[in-house]
Design an enzyme around this catalytic site. Sequence first.
Site, short mmCIF file in Angstrom:
data_model
loop_
_atom_site.label_atom_id
_atom_site.label_comp_id
_atom_site.label_asym_id
_atom_site.label_seq_id
_atom_site.Cartn_x
_atom_site.Cartn_y
_atom_site.Cartn_z
N LYS A 220 0.87 -1.18 0.00
CA LYS A 220 0.00 0.00 0.00
C LYS A 220 0.90 1.23 0.00
O LYS A 220 1.63 1.48 0.95
CB LYS A 220 -0.92 0.01 1.22
CG LYS A 220 -1.90 1.17 1.25
CD LYS A 220 -2.89 1.02 2.41
CE LYS A 220 -3.84 2.22 2.45
NZ LYS A 220 -3.74 2.96 3.69
N HIS A 239 -4.78 2.14 14.76
CA HIS A 239 -5.11 0.74 14.50
C HIS A 239 -3.91 -0.14 14.83
O HIS A 239 -2.79 0.35 14.98
CB HIS A 239 -5.49 0.54 13.02
CG HIS A 239 -4.34 0.78 12.08
ND1 HIS A 239 -3.85 2.05 11.81
CD2 HIS A 239 -3.55 -0.07 11.39
CE1 HIS A 239 -2.84 1.97 10.97
NE2 HIS A 239 -2.62 0.68 10.71
N ASP A 241 -2.02 -3.65 13.09
CA ASP A 241 -2.02 -4.36 11.81
C ASP A 241 -2.47 -5.80 12.01
O ASP A 241 -2.05 -6.46 12.97
CB ASP A 241 -0.63 -4.33 11.18
CG ASP A 241 -0.24 -2.96 10.67
OD1 ASP A 241 -1.13 -2.09 10.55
OD2 ASP A 241 0.96 -2.74 10.39
N HIS A 295 -0.91 2.15 16.33
CA HIS A 295 -0.19 3.23 15.66
C HIS A 295 -1.12 3.99 14.73
O HIS A 295 -2.22 3.55 14.42
CB HIS A 295 1.02 2.68 14.89
CG HIS A 295 0.69 1.64 13.86
ND1 HIS A 295 0.40 0.33 14.18
CD2 HIS A 295 0.60 1.71 12.51
CE1 HIS A 295 0.17 -0.36 13.08
NE2 HIS A 295 0.27 0.46 12.04
#
Length: 376
Positions: A220, A239, A241, A295
């Site tokens: 991404k 969020h 990961d 993060h």
Amino acid sequence: MPTKVYIAPRVEILAQSGIESIPTEYVRPVEERQDLGDALEEVKKQIASGVPQIPVVDLKGFDSDDHETKMACVDSVKKAAEEWGVMHIANHGIPEDLLDKVREVGKKFFDQPIVQKEQYANDQASGKIQGYGSKLANNASGQLEWEDYFFHLIYPVDKTDLSIWPKDPSDYIEVTKQFAEHLRTVVSKMLSILSVGLELEEGKLEREIGGKEDLLMQLKINYYPKCPQPDLALGVEAHTDISSLSFILHNGVPGLQVYKENRWITAPCIPDTMIVHIGDTLEILSNGKYKSILHRGLVNKEKVRISWAIFCEPPREKVVLKPLEELVTDETPAKFTPRTFQEHIERKLFKKKQAEEAAAAAAAQAANGHKPNITN
């Protein structure tokens, strides 16, 4: 009743329009504004104040024939994974000139006129998630993030769809293929080091998440335009990961913030390193020994930030995620129930939706002069 989906305009267009105030859908709620500010200023403030920084680990020692040197490398990675869940890695083995080419072709893609990039537009509503996009506000809060992006699978080669990769710049495909091959070697090395850190054989973690054949690497490229009000916006909301590991390359502009000890810590840009996050998948397999850290991404007024995030994900249905048997004892019982990767994604999305709906309801009650009724 289906959720109404609002298709956001490209953030790049907003940023270039000369606005002095960001639209309300980009303004984060007050409770998210702790340590929120211009990324360039936040880095300066935190370095000056002596705030603890994300550790830097050197991977070179793991290739040493000297056992003590090798174990010193393992210990430093293990310590960072246990205490932070994120680290800068030096001497990772990817040639710097290749990384410069990755940065160059990514920038050239985003430097193109919007109309050319739109040829690669994704369509999340129909399930076409690969391609050029911006976040859809299809949640209860209606919040948007200050970024555009390009998302696609880069490894294994036989599972990639080159038809959706950018054709311009002309060397994008070749450069990205080379990068994927080199990074896949680094992924194996990191998983080996982390396996030894758990007192397991080197290949254990990699086998558990799919091995060379099935472990996916999703790229991404995040494009964060200049923002007139960086103290109110986020490039990416907070969020953890879902991946096993996530790697981040950047264009030398800071923006990553991690949450540790009740505050947000902004990561400086350290030359000749990449950033690695521990993801939920490894937190589950390690029975919580390795931490998947919360993060988010900051923006700034002065410089465009571009980051390349590569998410290393197990196959969605073939692998069952659960704490490894070797790490489960009477003293350290399993902290996580078994689930496939797909089930983990669905659980996480469900919890996120519940939290968003509760927050939206509380905000609506507060706006109407009612005290929120929190029952759980």
